[in-house]
Design a protein around this motif. Structure first.
Motif, PDB file in Angstrom:
ATOM      1  N   UNK A   2       0.837  -1.204   0.000  1.00 30.94           N
ATOM      2  CA  UNK A   2       0.000   0.000   0.000  1.00 30.94           C
ATOM      3  C   UNK A   2       0.871   1.252   0.000  1.00 30.94           C
ATOM      4  N   UNK A   3       1.926   1.208   0.801  1.00 28.08           N
ATOM      5  CA  UNK A   3       2.836   2.350   0.889  1.00 28.08           C
ATOM      6  C   UNK A   3       3.550   2.574  -0.446  1.00 28.08           C
ATOM      7  N   UNK A   4       3.834   1.498  -1.150  1.00 26.87           N
ATOM      8  CA  UNK A   4       4.504   1.602  -2.456  1.00 26.87           C
ATOM      9  C   UNK A   4       3.672   2.404  -3.445  1.00 26.87           C
ATOM     10  N   UNK A   5       2.358   2.303  -3.363  1.00 20.97           N
ATOM     11  CA  UNK A   5       1.494   3.033  -4.281  1.00 20.97           C
ATOM     12  C   UNK A   5       1.646   4.547  -4.120  1.00 20.97           C
ATOM     13  N   UNK A   6       1.920   4.971  -2.889  1.00 20.94           N
ATOM     14  CA  UNK A   6       2.144   6.391  -2.629  1.00 20.94           C
ATOM     15  C   UNK A   6       3.537   6.809  -3.089  1.00 20.94           C
ATOM     16  N   UNK A   7       4.484   5.908  -2.914  1.00 18.37           N
ATOM     17  CA  UNK A   7       5.886   6.248  -3.180  1.00 18.37           C
ATOM     18  C   UNK A   7       6.250   6.266  -4.657  1.00 18.37           C
ATOM     19  N   UNK A   8       5.625   5.415  -5.450  1.00  9.72           N
ATOM     20  CA  UNK A   8       6.056   5.244  -6.838  1.00  9.72           C
ATOM     21  C   UNK A   8       6.008   6.531  -7.655  1.00  9.72           C
ATOM     22  N   UNK A   9       4.941   7.336  -7.602  1.00 14.83           N
ATOM     23  CA  UNK A   9       4.931   8.580  -8.379  1.00 14.83           C
ATOM     24  C   UNK A   9       6.056   9.525  -7.990  1.00 14.83           C
ATOM     25  N   UNK A  10       6.394   9.547  -6.692  1.00 11.35           N
ATOM     26  CA  UNK A  10       7.481  10.415  -6.236  1.00 11.35           C
ATOM     27  C   UNK A  10       8.799   9.934  -6.824  1.00 11.35           C
ATOM     28  N   UNK A  11       9.013   8.636  -6.744  1.00 16.31           N
ATOM     29  CA  UNK A  11      10.234   8.031  -7.279  1.00 16.31           C
ATOM     30  C   UNK A  11      10.403   8.376  -8.760  1.00 16.31           C
ATOM     31  N   UNK A  12       9.360   8.144  -9.543  1.00 16.64           N
ATOM     32  CA  UNK A  12       9.439   8.353 -10.985  1.00 16.64           C
ATOM     33  C   UNK A  12       9.705   9.809 -11.339  1.00 16.64           C
ATOM     34  N   UNK A  13       9.131  10.722 -10.568  1.00 16.35           N
ATOM     35  CA  UNK A  13       9.347  12.146 -10.831  1.00 16.35           C
ATOM     36  C   UNK A  13      10.789  12.554 -10.560  1.00 16.35           C
ATOM     37  N   UNK A  14      11.375  11.932  -9.538  1.00 20.58           N
ATOM     38  CA  UNK A  14      12.743  12.300  -9.172  1.00 20.58           C
ATOM     39  C   UNK A  14      13.800  11.639 -10.052  1.00 20.58           C
ATOM     40  N   UNK A  15      13.412  10.641 -10.819  1.00 20.03           N
ATOM     41  CA  UNK A  15      14.389   9.946 -11.656  1.00 20.03           C
ATOM     42  C   UNK A  15      15.063  10.887 -12.644  1.00 20.03           C
ATOM     43  N   UNK A  16      14.389  11.965 -13.017  1.00 24.41           N
ATOM     44  CA  UNK A  16      14.892  12.834 -14.080  1.00 24.41           C
ATOM     45  C   UNK A  16      15.886  13.878 -13.612  1.00 24.41           C
ATOM     46  N   UNK A  17      15.861  14.228 -12.335  1.00 26.26           N
ATOM     47  CA  UNK A  17      16.721  15.349 -11.935  1.00 26.26           C
ATOM     48  C   UNK A  17      17.360  15.218 -10.559  1.00 26.26           C
ATOM     49  N   UNK A  18      17.309  14.018  -9.971  1.00 28.14           N
ATOM     50  CA  UNK A  18      17.867  13.849  -8.626  1.00 28.14           C
ATOM     51  C   UNK A  18      18.878  12.713  -8.586  1.00 28.14           C
ATOM     52  N   UNK A  19      20.001  12.960  -7.938  1.00 30.03           N
ATOM     53  CA  UNK A  19      21.036  11.945  -7.748  1.00 30.03           C
ATOM     54  C   UNK A  19      21.258  11.777  -6.253  1.00 30.03           C
ATOM     55  N   UNK A  20      21.194  10.531  -5.775  1.00 34.82           N
ATOM     56  CA  UNK A  20      21.405  10.243  -4.363  1.00 34.82           C
ATOM     57  C   UNK A  20      22.802   9.651  -4.166  1.00 34.82           C
ATOM     58  N   UNK A  21      23.549  10.221  -3.226  1.00 39.24           N
ATOM     59  CA  UNK A  21      24.894   9.716  -2.933  1.00 39.24           C
ATOM     60  C   UNK A  21      24.911   8.784  -1.719  1.00 39.24           C
ATOM     61  N   UNK A  22      24.129   9.109  -0.696  1.00 37.84           N
ATOM     62  CA  UNK A  22      24.120   8.268   0.505  1.00 37.84           C
ATOM     63  C   UNK A  22      22.820   8.444   1.267  1.00 37.84           C
TER      64      UNK A  22
END
Length: 394
Positions: free
Chosen positions: A299-319
């Protein structure tokens, strides 16, 4: 990591799986997950020095005491600060020239770092009637801290506005160093109007200042085109450019604001995906409203997925560092070497498998609990270093 009960491990698995599943921050789980070094008196993730102290400890830059403490509120000495700075700057502390300080003897633990910094021109020490000393056991002041960080990290000295701090005049010898740190948000002063130049720096503060400086310098400056050897002497027909046309590098604070704005813009579409859980953001606190006793990670994944996909284009995570207090004990998991190219399902599946959980893991055990997560990376090329709390509603 300290030992916890079986029930506590189950709770932590649910917390870690849930937090990782946000996906907006973690682009992948690395091959290795290591428990952070811990100190008895560095246990609160909300304190400014928590992550810097643990990070520097893991890198071998700082050490605690035999009793298991770090003593973050104790004043840092000039010798200790020299050792920290020489280490993070990766200076050669073995093949050094004797700087000639009467009170820094060869063979002592701090001789190499102090000599290396002196050889590089980052410190000078004191001189009285021809006798040079460093006063290694004296405590480091905030103005001295500003100077060694500015010189050591080759920061650009800035002009300090006359009304910036009541206790630092633009004509003071250290004003340019203070302004350099302020410009990069490495420090904001002890109050909005004071810097306390003669105040002492604590061990926790020193770790924070060093890590903030390193983070600020991760921003790559634009390359300046190479000038021809014989430039055209013809006068320009357009107005002259200002003396300093290169814009000031974006600061971590700007990156943190950009990250929060992006999350707030996206959360609404995620919350419409399920009636089992809802997530809202206020400041740096996420409220996770578990609406049903049967709510799961899926259920939590359904909320998280749109956020994840939006950030794929302009966000880089180091740690990423995730922490949770279980049975009055702090459990910390740190992740680095993030692979930012994997898709949402791959990321979450790996995260769940690594912590021994699954999409059907129930979230009800987390009601009333708080998970803290720190993320470091860049958004649209601007660095961020944000700490978030996930509060699971009852």
């Amino acid at each position: 990591m300290k030992k916890t009960s079986k029930a506590s491990h189950k709770l932590f698995r649910a917390a870690l799986a849930t937090t990782v599943a946000t996906g907006a921050f973690v682009a992948a789980v690395p091959a290795e997950t290591n428990a952070a070094i811990s100190f008895k008196d560095v246990t609160n993730p909300a304190v400014h020095y928590y992550k810097p102290v643990l990070e520097l400890a893991e890198r071998g830059v700082v050490k605690g005491y035999d009793d298991g403490t770090y003593r973050p509120n104790a004043s840092v000495t000039r010798a200790q600060s020299a050792k920290i700075l020489a280490h993070v700057l990766d200076l050669d502390t073995v093949n050094v020239k004797d700087p000639g300080f009467k009170d820094v003897k060869k063979g002592t633990p701090y001789y190499g770092p102090i000599a290396a910094l002196a050889n590089a021109g980052y410190i000078k020490g004191y001189e009285d009637k021809g006798v040079k000393t460093f006063k290694p056991n004296n405590n480091l002041t905030r103005s001295q801290m500003a100077k060694i960080l500015t010189l050591g990290f080759d920061l650009k000295e800035e002009s300090l506005a006359a009304d910036r701090f009541k206790d630092v005049k633009p004509s003071d010898a250290y004003a340019g160093y203070v302004a350099a740190l302020v410009a990069l948000n490495i420090t904001t002063g002890t109050t909005p109007t004071t810097f306390s130049p003669n105040g002492l720096v604590t061990r926790g503060q020193m770790a924070t200042f060093v890590v903030r400086t390193e983070t600020a310098l991760k921003v790559e400056k634009p390359e300046v085109p190479e000038q021809p050897e014989n430039p055209d002497p013809t006068p320009p027909t357009t107005p002259e450019e200002p003396d300093n046309p290169t814009p000031t590098p974006p600061t971590v604070e700007v990156g943190n604001q950009m990250l929060n704005s992006k999350i707030a813009d996206i959360l609404a579409q995620g919350n419409n995906s399920t009636d089992a859980v809802a997530v809202s953001l206020s400041g740096n606190t996420f409220t996770v409203d578990i609406k049903k006793p049967t709510t799961t990670v899926n259920d939590f994944k359904l909320v998280a997925k749109p956020i994840f996909n939006a950030f794929k284009t302009n966000t880089i995570i180091n740690s990423v560092t995730v922490s949770l207090v279980i049975d009055n004990q702090s459990v910390v998991i740190s992740q680095s070497n993030i692979d930012n190219n994997q898709d949402f399902e791959t990321v979450v599946d790996k995260a769940l498998a690594k912590v021994g959980a699954s999409g059907t893991t129930n979230l009800s055990a987390l009601q009333g609990k708080t998970v803290t997560m720190n993320v470091v990376g860049t958004i649209d090329g601007t660095p961020f270093n944000s700490t978030y709390s996930f509060v699971f509603g009852i």
